[in-house]
Write a protein that holds these residues in place. Sequence first.
Motif, PDB file in Angstrom:
ATOM      1  N   LEU A  15      16.365  31.002  57.402  1.00 35.85           N
ATOM      2  CA  LEU A  15      17.763  31.428  57.349  1.00 35.85           C
ATOM      3  C   LEU A  15      18.058  32.283  56.125  1.00 35.85           C
ATOM      4  O   LEU A  15      18.524  33.408  56.240  1.00 35.85           O
ATOM      5  N   VAL A  16      17.789  31.771  54.949  1.00 33.92           N
ATOM      6  CA  VAL A  16      18.197  32.482  53.724  1.00 33.92           C
ATOM      7  C   VAL A  16      17.091  33.329  53.118  1.00 33.92           C
ATOM      8  O   VAL A  16      17.316  34.012  52.126  1.00 33.92           O
ATOM      9  N   GLY A  17      15.904  33.328  53.726  1.00 27.69           N
ATOM     10  CA  GLY A  17      14.804  34.122  53.194  1.00 27.69           C
ATOM     11  C   GLY A  17      14.788  35.544  53.715  1.00 27.69           C
ATOM     12  O   GLY A  17      13.981  36.356  53.262  1.00 27.69           O
ATOM     13  N   GLU A  18      15.660  35.849  54.660  1.00 26.27           N
ATOM     14  CA  GLU A  18      15.741  37.219  55.157  1.00 26.27           C
ATOM     15  C   GLU A  18      16.252  38.135  54.043  1.00 26.27           C
ATOM     16  O   GLU A  18      17.080  37.721  53.229  1.00 26.27           O
ATOM     17  N   LYS A  19      15.773  39.352  54.035  1.00 28.75           N
ATOM     18  CA  LYS A  19      16.186  40.308  53.011  1.00 28.75           C
ATOM     19  C   LYS A  19      17.710  40.394  52.984  1.00 28.75           C
ATOM     20  O   LYS A  19      18.353  40.516  54.030  1.00 28.75           O
ATOM     21  N   TYR A  20      18.263  40.303  51.818  1.00 28.51           N
ATOM     22  CA  TYR A  20      19.691  40.408  51.493  1.00 28.51           C
ATOM     23  C   TYR A  20      20.481  39.106  51.655  1.00 28.51           C
ATOM     24  O   TYR A  20      21.592  39.019  51.147  1.00 28.51           O
ATOM     25  N   SER A  21      19.956  38.085  52.345  1.00 29.40           N
ATOM     26  CA  SER A  21      20.756  36.875  52.574  1.00 29.40           C
ATOM     27  C   SER A  21      21.144  36.174  51.275  1.00 29.40           C
ATOM     28  O   SER A  21      22.297  35.786  51.093  1.00 29.40           O
ATOM     29  N   LEU A  22      20.185  35.981  50.362  1.00 28.60           N
ATOM     30  CA  LEU A  22      20.523  35.331  49.092  1.00 28.60           C
ATOM     31  C   LEU A  22      21.417  36.224  48.235  1.00 28.60           C
ATOM     32  O   LEU A  22      22.240  35.724  47.459  1.00 28.60           O
ATOM     33  N   LEU A  23      21.304  37.535  48.393  1.00 27.92           N
ATOM     34  CA  LEU A  23      22.185  38.435  47.643  1.00 27.92           C
ATOM     35  C   LEU A  23      23.608  38.366  48.183  1.00 27.92           C
ATOM     36  O   LEU A  23      24.570  38.482  47.417  1.00 27.92           O
ATOM     37  N   VAL A  24      23.768  38.152  49.470  1.00 26.84           N
ATOM     38  CA  VAL A  24      25.100  37.915  50.039  1.00 26.84           C
ATOM     39  C   VAL A  24      25.689  36.667  49.402  1.00 26.84           C
ATOM     40  O   VAL A  24      26.844  36.652  48.959  1.00 26.84           O
ATOM     41  N   LEU A  25      24.890  35.606  49.317  1.00 25.17           N
ATOM     42  CA  LEU A  25      25.370  34.367  48.696  1.00 25.17           C
ATOM     43  C   LEU A  25      25.717  34.582  47.230  1.00 25.17           C
ATOM     44  O   LEU A  25      26.715  34.056  46.738  1.00 25.17           O
ATOM     45  N   ARG A  26      24.898  35.342  46.514  1.00 24.34           N
ATOM     46  CA  ARG A  26      25.204  35.664  45.114  1.00 24.34           C
ATOM     47  C   ARG A  26      26.583  36.289  45.014  1.00 24.34           C
ATOM     48  O   ARG A  26      27.415  35.871  44.208  1.00 24.34           O
ATOM     49  N   GLU A  27      26.837  37.269  45.839  1.00 25.21           N
ATOM     50  CA  GLU A  27      28.106  37.994  45.761  1.00 25.21           C
ATOM     51  C   GLU A  27      29.308  37.133  46.134  1.00 25.21           C
ATOM     52  O   GLU A  27      30.322  37.159  45.442  1.00 25.21           O
ATOM     53  N   VAL A  28      29.205  36.359  47.219  1.00 28.17           N
ATOM     54  CA  VAL A  28      30.363  35.536  47.591  1.00 28.17           C
ATOM     55  C   VAL A  28      30.600  34.431  46.566  1.00 28.17           C
ATOM     56  O   VAL A  28      31.744  34.061  46.310  1.00 28.17           O
ATOM     57  N   CYS A  29      29.535  33.942  45.941  1.00 30.74           N
ATOM     58  CA  CYS A  29      29.717  32.940  44.876  1.00 30.74           C
ATOM     59  C   CYS A  29      30.347  33.566  43.630  1.00 30.74           C
ATOM     60  O   CYS A  29      31.019  32.880  42.866  1.00 30.74           O
ATOM     61  N   LEU A  30      30.151  34.870  43.441  1.00 30.79           N
ATOM     62  CA  LEU A  30      30.810  35.577  42.336  1.00 30.79           C
ATOM     63  C   LEU A  30      32.250  35.959  42.679  1.00 30.79           C
ATOM     64  O   LEU A  30      32.963  36.498  41.835  1.00 30.79           O
ATOM     65  N   GLY A  31      32.662  35.704  43.927  1.00 30.58           N
ATOM     66  CA  GLY A  31      34.036  36.010  44.333  1.00 30.58           C
ATOM     67  C   GLY A  31      34.203  37.325  45.062  1.00 30.58           C
ATOM     68  O   GLY A  31      35.318  37.734  45.368  1.00 30.58           O
ATOM     69  N   ASN A  32      33.117  38.007  45.365  1.00 33.35           N
ATOM     70  CA  ASN A  32      33.174  39.273  46.103  1.00 33.35           C
ATOM     71  C   ASN A  32      33.050  38.956  47.589  1.00 33.35           C
ATOM     72  O   ASN A  32      31.955  38.758  48.093  1.00 33.35           O
ATOM     73  N   GLU A  33      34.190  38.907  48.262  1.00 33.87           N
ATOM     74  CA  GLU A  33      34.242  38.369  49.617  1.00 33.87           C
ATOM     75  C   GLU A  33      34.452  39.418  50.700  1.00 33.87           C
ATOM     76  O   GLU A  33      34.370  39.099  51.879  1.00 33.87           O
ATOM     77  N   ARG A  34      34.755  40.652  50.329  1.00 33.75           N
ATOM     78  CA  ARG A  34      35.031  41.690  51.317  1.00 33.75           C
ATOM     79  C   ARG A  34      33.770  42.466  51.656  1.00 33.75           C
ATOM     80  O   ARG A  34      32.915  42.700  50.804  1.00 33.75           O
ATOM     81  N   PHE A  35      33.685  42.885  52.902  1.00 29.03           N
ATOM     82  CA  PHE A  35      32.506  43.585  53.403  1.00 29.03           C
ATOM     83  C   PHE A  35      32.155  44.797  52.538  1.00 29.03           C
ATOM     84  O   PHE A  35      30.995  44.982  52.172  1.00 29.03           O
ATOM     85  N   ASP A  36      33.146  45.616  52.208  1.00 30.83           N
ATOM     86  CA  ASP A  36      32.866  46.822  51.410  1.00 30.83           C
ATOM     87  C   ASP A  36      32.325  46.476  50.026  1.00 30.83           C
ATOM     88  O   ASP A  36      31.476  47.192  49.489  1.00 30.83           O
ATOM     89  N   GLN A  37      32.820  45.383  49.427  1.00 30.20           N
ATOM     90  CA  GLN A  37      32.281  44.942  48.140  1.00 30.20           C
ATOM     91  C   GLN A  37      30.825  44.520  48.289  1.00 30.20           C
ATOM     92  O   GLN A  37      29.986  44.829  47.446  1.00 30.20           O
ATOM     93  N   LEU A  38      30.535  43.813  49.375  1.00 32.47           N
ATOM     94  CA  LEU A  38      29.172  43.340  49.613  1.00 32.47           C
ATOM     95  C   LEU A  38      28.223  44.518  49.803  1.00 32.47           C
ATOM     96  O   LEU A  38      27.136  44.540  49.220  1.00 32.47           O
ATOM     97  N   VAL A  39      28.634  45.502  50.596  1.00 35.55           N
ATOM     98  CA  VAL A  39      27.801  46.689  50.807  1.00 35.55           C
ATOM     99  C   VAL A  39      27.520  47.379  49.480  1.00 35.55           C
ATOM    100  O   VAL A  39      26.381  47.718  49.162  1.00 35.55           O
ATOM    101  N   ARG A  40      28.559  47.586  48.680  1.00 29.82           N
ATOM    102  CA  ARG A  40      28.409  48.288  47.399  1.00 29.82           C
ATOM    103  C   ARG A  40      27.524  47.520  46.426  1.00 29.82           C
ATOM    104  O   ARG A  40      26.618  48.086  45.817  1.00 29.82           O
ATOM    105  N   ASN A  41      27.757  46.222  46.294  1.00 29.54           N
ATOM    106  CA  ASN A  41      27.063  45.439  45.271  1.00 29.54           C
ATOM    107  C   ASN A  41      25.634  45.049  45.658  1.00 29.54           C
ATOM    108  O   ASN A  41      24.809  44.798  44.781  1.00 29.54           O
TER     109      ASN A  41
END
Length: 162
Positions: A15-41
Amino acid sequence: MKDPRPCSIADALALVGEKYSLLVLREVCLGNERFDQLVRNIGAPRDVLTTRLRRLVEAGVLEKVAYSERPQRFLYRPTPAGLELEPVLMTLMAWGDRHLRGDSERPMVLEHTCGHELVPVVTCSACGDEVRHDDLTAHPQAPGWTTAGPAPQPPVGPPTFP
């Protein structure tokens, strides 16, 4: 091998070993919850990010919350299961700082509420001691498996007599 060792690490990585999955979690845990923020970061292609987000939502790691009807837009927030992965992220970050970047080149520092820099440590919930490799003993629970691999199987066929 056709039947690899049953393993919760392998299940989690599926589940979380796919490329970018843990980075998605990093970002949402930092408070970046919007799709455009996730794409950029994260720097992930939009279609790949969409697939990762859908999978993490379906698995109950993230929740998808509408914040706009027209156009339809969503926030992605960690669920309790997602927040349980945050210590994994902190430990991976600390390992990367030490072994890949050098402590002086760290791109992020986490501060604990006590005011000190966070240095994650795994401890035993029963005794409170720090967990070290030499203090652990594995006890395989999967039938037919030992720590070395599959248990020897008895021969199949009619018994032979000397």
